[in-house]
Design an enzyme around this catalytic site. Structure first.
Site, PDB file in Angstrom:
ATOM      1  N   GLU A 158      -6.089  -5.251 -10.763  1.00  0.00           N
ATOM      2  CA  GLU A 158      -7.364  -5.602 -11.396  1.00  0.00           C
ATOM      3  C   GLU A 158      -7.766  -4.567 -12.447  1.00  0.00           C
ATOM      4  OE1 GLU A 158      -9.139  -6.031  -7.439  1.00  0.00           O
ATOM      5  OE2 GLU A 158      -9.883  -7.975  -8.095  1.00  0.00           O
TER       6      GLU A 158
ATOM      7  N   GLY B 202      -6.700  -3.873  -6.352  1.00  0.00           N
ATOM      8  CA  GLY B 202      -7.547  -3.231  -7.350  1.00  0.00           C
ATOM      9  C   GLY B 202      -6.753  -2.548  -8.459  1.00  0.00           C
TER      10      GLY B 202
ATOM     11  N   GLU C 202      -4.719  -9.256  -1.422  1.00  0.00           N
ATOM     12  CA  GLU C 202      -5.892  -9.138  -0.545  1.00  0.00           C
ATOM     13  C   GLU C 202      -5.894 -10.175   0.571  1.00  0.00           C
ATOM     14  OE1 GLU C 202      -5.923  -8.693  -3.787  1.00  0.00           O
ATOM     15  OE2 GLU C 202      -7.270  -7.032  -4.309  1.00  0.00           O
TER      16      GLU C 202
ATOM     17  N   ALA D 294      -7.798  -0.960  -3.893  1.00  0.00           N
ATOM     18  CA  ALA D 294      -8.953  -0.299  -3.284  1.00  0.00           C
ATOM     19  C   ALA D 294      -8.496   0.385  -2.004  1.00  0.00           C
ATOM     20  CB  ALA D 294     -10.035  -1.330  -2.988  1.00  0.00           C
TER      21      ALA D 294
HETATM   22  N1  CAA Z   1      -5.499   1.947   0.577  1.00  0.00           N
HETATM   23  C1  CAA Z   1      -5.345   3.043   1.349  1.00  0.00           C
HETATM   24  N2  CAA Z   1      -4.148   3.654   1.522  1.00  0.00           N
HETATM   25  C2  CAA Z   1      -3.084   3.091   0.918  1.00  0.00           C
HETATM   26  C3  CAA Z   1      -3.170   1.947   0.119  1.00  0.00           C
HETATM   27  C4  CAA Z   1      -4.455   1.370  -0.039  1.00  0.00           C
HETATM   28  N3  CAA Z   1      -4.676   0.291  -0.818  1.00  0.00           N
HETATM   29  N4  CAA Z   1      -1.933   1.620  -0.324  1.00  0.00           N
HETATM   30  C5  CAA Z   1      -1.103   2.558   0.162  1.00  0.00           C
HETATM   31  N5  CAA Z   1      -1.789   3.440   0.913  1.00  0.00           N
HETATM   32  C6  CAA Z   1      -1.269   4.598   1.645  1.00  0.00           C
HETATM   33  C7  CAA Z   1      -0.511   4.168   2.900  1.00  0.00           C
HETATM   34  O1  CAA Z   1      -1.411   3.935   3.961  1.00  0.00           O
HETATM   35  C8  CAA Z   1       0.389   5.352   3.118  1.00  0.00           C
HETATM   36  O2  CAA Z   1      -0.367   6.377   3.707  1.00  0.00           O
HETATM   37  P1  CAA Z   1       0.298   7.301   4.881  1.00  0.00           P
HETATM   38  O3  CAA Z   1       1.444   8.006   4.198  1.00  0.00           O
HETATM   39  O4  CAA Z   1      -0.815   8.218   5.273  1.00  0.00           O
HETATM   40  O5  CAA Z   1       0.760   6.367   5.948  1.00  0.00           O
HETATM   41  C9  CAA Z   1       0.734   5.812   1.696  1.00  0.00           C
HETATM   42  O6  CAA Z   1      -0.286   5.252   0.851  1.00  0.00           O
HETATM   43  C10 CAA Z   1       2.069   5.291   1.218  1.00  0.00           C
HETATM   44  O7  CAA Z   1       2.081   3.868   1.371  1.00  0.00           O
HETATM   45  P2  CAA Z   1       3.226   3.075   2.171  1.00  0.00           P
HETATM   46  O8  CAA Z   1       3.801   3.923   3.247  1.00  0.00           O
HETATM   47  O9  CAA Z   1       2.650   1.761   2.588  1.00  0.00           O
HETATM   48  O10 CAA Z   1       4.306   2.878   1.002  1.00  0.00           O
HETATM   49  P3  CAA Z   1       5.409   1.723   0.880  1.00  0.00           P
HETATM   50  O11 CAA Z   1       6.314   2.153  -0.214  1.00  0.00           O
HETATM   51  O12 CAA Z   1       5.998   1.410   2.203  1.00  0.00           O
HETATM   52  O13 CAA Z   1       4.576   0.423   0.392  1.00  0.00           O
HETATM   53  C11 CAA Z   1       2.928  -0.768  -0.894  1.00  0.00           C
HETATM   54  C12 CAA Z   1       3.922   0.409  -0.843  1.00  0.00           C
HETATM   55  C13 CAA Z   1       3.703  -2.088  -0.853  1.00  0.00           C
HETATM   56  C14 CAA Z   1       2.126  -0.649  -2.186  1.00  0.00           C
HETATM   57  C15 CAA Z   1       1.998  -0.685   0.337  1.00  0.00           C
HETATM   58  O14 CAA Z   1       1.448   0.618   0.401  1.00  0.00           O
HETATM   59  C16 CAA Z   1       0.835  -1.646   0.325  1.00  0.00           C
HETATM   60  O15 CAA Z   1       1.028  -2.834   0.575  1.00  0.00           O
HETATM   61  N6  CAA Z   1      -0.400  -1.155   0.018  1.00  0.00           N
HETATM   62  C17 CAA Z   1      -1.605  -1.937   0.113  1.00  0.00           C
HETATM   63  C18 CAA Z   1      -1.733  -2.867  -1.061  1.00  0.00           C
HETATM   64  C19 CAA Z   1      -2.982  -3.705  -0.918  1.00  0.00           C
HETATM   65  O16 CAA Z   1      -3.166  -4.440   0.034  1.00  0.00           O
HETATM   66  N7  CAA Z   1      -3.882  -3.589  -1.917  1.00  0.00           N
HETATM   67  C20 CAA Z   1      -5.122  -4.328  -1.923  1.00  0.00           C
HETATM   68  C21 CAA Z   1      -6.234  -3.470  -1.425  1.00  0.00           C
HETATM   69  S1  CAA Z   1      -7.750  -4.364  -1.235  1.00  0.00           S
HETATM   70  C22 CAA Z   1      -8.430  -4.432  -2.799  1.00  0.00           C
HETATM   71  O17 CAA Z   1      -7.913  -3.888  -3.737  1.00  0.00           O
HETATM   72  C23 CAA Z   1      -9.727  -5.195  -2.852  1.00  0.00           C
HETATM   73  C24 CAA Z   1     -10.367  -5.322  -4.209  1.00  0.00           C
HETATM   74  O18 CAA Z   1     -10.191  -6.275  -4.932  1.00  0.00           O
HETATM   75  C25 CAA Z   1     -11.293  -4.298  -4.695  1.00  0.00           C
END
Ligand code: CAA
Length: 258
Positions: free
Chosen positions: A112, A109, A132, A65
């Site tokens: 999921e 997500g 999360e 998400a």
């Molecule tokens: N939401 C918004 N933006 C996201 C994102 C997310 N879930 N995941 C990645 N991005 C964005 C980053 O902010 C980044 O943006 P910028 O270039 O503007 O800084 C871009 O995508 C590239 O990401 P990274 O620089 O972080 O890439 P990386 O290769 O260093 O890492 C990753 C990759 C490990 C997937 C890392 O991006 C990450 O940990 N993402 C978040 C994963 C996460 O926590 N997901 C759960 C979300 S909550 C949810 O899903 C709730 C639910 O059940 C509905």
């Protein structure tokens, strides 16, 4: 005109949906989920389509998400707008088989979404996590419910409580995915599988999908009863008679999806 966040195309009787928000690793905001739902419903309604593939990008199937938009939401924001239920749940309405083709990150997500699909094919690069907890959040798009059903309570607890990430081989061993293929072959493999499935009788496919989903959601006795009724219904199907007669006559069946 801005580029679509979700692309939809037909490849014979296989429908292909591609998430297309690569800079944000396909983070699933409302616009993406609305477009994904609309694409799924359009393919569901298309009589020429028998199975659907959902693919992401090479680096990420979807990174979850969209944290950027959620960060300042209040309880009332999500309650009154029916967050998740209003558009993430569309996939549950789809009666045709849905295959997730996962390469790279399937996080939160994104994981999921894969879990909500009927078959998950992983590329060697696929990585699955429900991280999360790192945000002091909770996997709230079915993760705490579908993951334990898919891989068992102990492993689901481990993944959700520690944010442990699985590689493709582990996900395969745990039963989170059904096949692992080389990255370069992922899309072809998924589309070939979708085409093979789509050549079968669609009402029979839908009956099998519905019956297996019942196994997740009901006690065994109810599931067996449901399955038996679904079996009886097969005898009302032209395709079922054609399939059985073709077998006896040693010829290829011709299905009309009736
Ligand atoms: N939401 C918004 N933006 C996201 C994102 C997310 N879930 N995941 C990645 N991005 C964005 C980053 O902010 C980044 O943006 P910028 O270039 O503007 O800084 C871009 O995508 C590239 O990401 P990274 O620089 O972080 O890439 P990386 O290769 O260093 O890492 C990753 C990759 C490990 C997937 C890392 O991006 C990450 O940990 N993402 C978040 C994963 C996460 O926590 N997901 C759960 C979300 S909550 C949810 O899903 C709730 C639910 O059940 C509905």
């Amino acid at each position: 005109m801005p580029e679509a966040l979700v692309r939809r195309e037909a490849r014979g009787r296989a429908g292909l949906i591609t998430l297309n928000r690569p800079k944000q690793l396909n983070a699933l905001n409302d616009a993406v989920m609305d477009q994904l739902g609309a694409a799924l419903l359009a393919l569901e309604e298309d009589a020429g389509i028998g199975a659907i593939v959902i693919a992401g990008g090479t680096k990420a199937f979807a990174a979850g998400a969209d944290i950027d938009v959620m960060a300042d939401w209040s309880f009332m924001d999500v309650y009154q707008t029916n967050f998740i239920t209003r558009n993430w749940e569309t996939i549950r309405q789809i009666r045709k088989p849905v295959i997730a083709a996962v390469s790279g990150y399937a996080m939160g997500g994104g994981c999921e979404l894969a879990l909500a699909c009927d078959i998950v094919i992983a590329a060697g690069s696929a990585r699955f996590a429900l991280p999360e907890i790192k945000l002091a959040m909770l996997p709230g798009a079915g993760g705490t419910q579908r993951l334990p059903r898919a891989i068992g309570k102990a492993k689901a607890m481990d993944m959700c409580l520690s944010a442990r990430m699985l590689d493709a081989a582990e996900a395969d061993r745990y039963g989170l995915v059904s096949r692992v293929v080389p990255d370069a072959e992922l899309l072809d493999h998924a589309l070939t599988l979708a085409s093979q499935i789509a050549a079968f009788s669609l009402p029979a496919l839908m009956a099998i999908k519905e019956s297996i989903n019942r196994a997740w959601e009901s006690p065994l006795s109810e599931g067996i009863l449901f399955e038996r009724r679904a079996l009886y219904e097969r005898f009302a199907s032209d395709d079922a008679h054609e399939g059985m007669h073709a077998f006896l006559e040693k010829r290829t069946p011709t299905f009309h999806h009736r």
